[in-house]
Design an enzyme around this catalytic site. Structure first.
Site, PDB file in Angstrom:
ATOM      1  N   LEU A  61       0.656  -1.301  -0.038  1.00 56.63           N
ATOM      2  CA  LEU A  61       0.043  -0.024  -0.067  1.00 56.63           C
ATOM      3  C   LEU A  61       0.917   1.226  -0.044  1.00 56.63           C
ATOM      4  CD1 LEU A  61      -2.836  -1.027   2.460  1.00 56.63           C
ATOM      5  CD2 LEU A  61      -2.612  -1.349   0.008  1.00 56.63           C
ATOM      6  N   CYS A  62       2.036   1.065  -0.211  1.00 54.72           N
ATOM      7  CA  CYS A  62       2.905   2.404  -0.263  1.00 54.72           C
ATOM      8  C   CYS A  62       2.961   2.806  -1.799  1.00 54.72           C
ATOM      9  CB  CYS A  62       4.365   1.992   0.021  1.00 54.72           C
ATOM     10  SG  CYS A  62       5.476   3.451   0.431  1.00 54.72           S
ATOM     11  N   HIS A  63       2.783   4.216  -2.060  1.00 56.34           N
ATOM     12  CA  HIS A  63       2.594   4.538  -3.297  1.00 56.34           C
ATOM     13  C   HIS A  63       4.100   4.683  -4.058  1.00 56.34           C
ATOM     14  CE1 HIS A  63      -0.872   6.550  -1.577  1.00 56.34           C
ATOM     15  NE2 HIS A  63      -1.470   6.511  -2.772  1.00 56.34           N
ATOM     16  N   MET A  99       8.604   6.631   4.233  1.00 58.85           N
ATOM     17  CA  MET A  99       8.717   5.214   4.301  1.00 58.85           C
ATOM     18  C   MET A  99      10.091   4.678   3.456  1.00 58.85           C
ATOM     19  SD  MET A  99       6.653   3.901   6.126  1.00 58.85           S
ATOM     20  CE  MET A  99       7.371   2.409   5.715  1.00 58.85           C
ATOM     21  N   GLU A 100      10.515   5.838   2.305  1.00 62.17           N
ATOM     22  CA  GLU A 100      11.574   5.606   1.451  1.00 62.17           C
ATOM     23  C   GLU A 100      12.768   5.882   2.240  1.00 62.17           C
ATOM     24  OE1 GLU A 100       8.324   5.764  -1.126  1.00 62.17           O
ATOM     25  OE2 GLU A 100       8.566   6.832   0.715  1.00 62.17           O
ATOM     26  N   ASP A 114      25.067  -8.003   7.286  1.00 64.37           N
ATOM     27  CA  ASP A 114      25.354  -9.325   6.118  1.00 64.37           C
ATOM     28  C   ASP A 114      26.789  -9.456   5.812  1.00 64.37           C
ATOM     29  OD1 ASP A 114      24.538 -11.607   4.463  1.00 64.37           O
ATOM     30  OD2 ASP A 114      25.231 -10.260   2.886  1.00 64.37           O
TER      31      ASP A 114
END
Length: 149
Positions: A61-63, A99-100, A114
């Protein structure tokens, strides 16, 4: 997904950060570029940039947004000891880029994890947060909100 078609396009920025704590010997190996996987900082920085560009593929649901700028800072922090990551994202659009920025920080930290996990079994990822955001109706969060220097 939220309908943002009625919102005005504005310049929007977000800045997020996070840390990875590690043994001093691990930090020295990164600093001296002694890891078999190569230049840990360069690889982590590229991973963070790629993650920013793929955020809408990873977060439901993230544009999808036309990202116009990404800056990924990866700096040694002796106080941890470890590495501090800060990601700044900019776009011109109808919704923010928090969010980005958070995804960029997270993937940068995961890449660091990692690449050095074979040297250090006590790695700790923490303090992932939005430091600031601007644009749109609500410009909020600043460094003082979280006690961040």
């Amino acid at each position: 997904m939220v309908d943002v078609s009625g919102k005005a396009e504005t310049v929007r920025t977000a800045r997020a950060s996070g840390t990875i704590e590690m043994a001093e010997a691990t930090l020295a190996a990164i600093r001296e570029n002694r890891l078999s996987k190569g230049d840990v900082i360069a690889v982590a920085r590229v991973a963070g940039i790629q993650a920013v560009k793929r955020t809408s593929d990873l977060i439901p649901l993230c544009h999808p947004l036309p990202v116009t700028d990404v800056q990924v800072e990866v700096v040694e922090d002796q106080a941890l000891p470890g590495i501090r990551v800060e990601v700044t994202v900019r776009t011109v659009g109808r919704t923010g880029v928090e969010m980005e920025a958070l995804t960029g920080v997270s993937v940068t930290l995961l890449t660091l994890f990692d690449m050095v996990k074979g040297l250090d079994s006590a790695l700790l990822l923490s303090n992932i947060s939005v430091l600031s955001k601007t644009g749109g109706k609500t410009s909020s969060h600043n460094d003082s909100d979280h006690g961040t220097p």
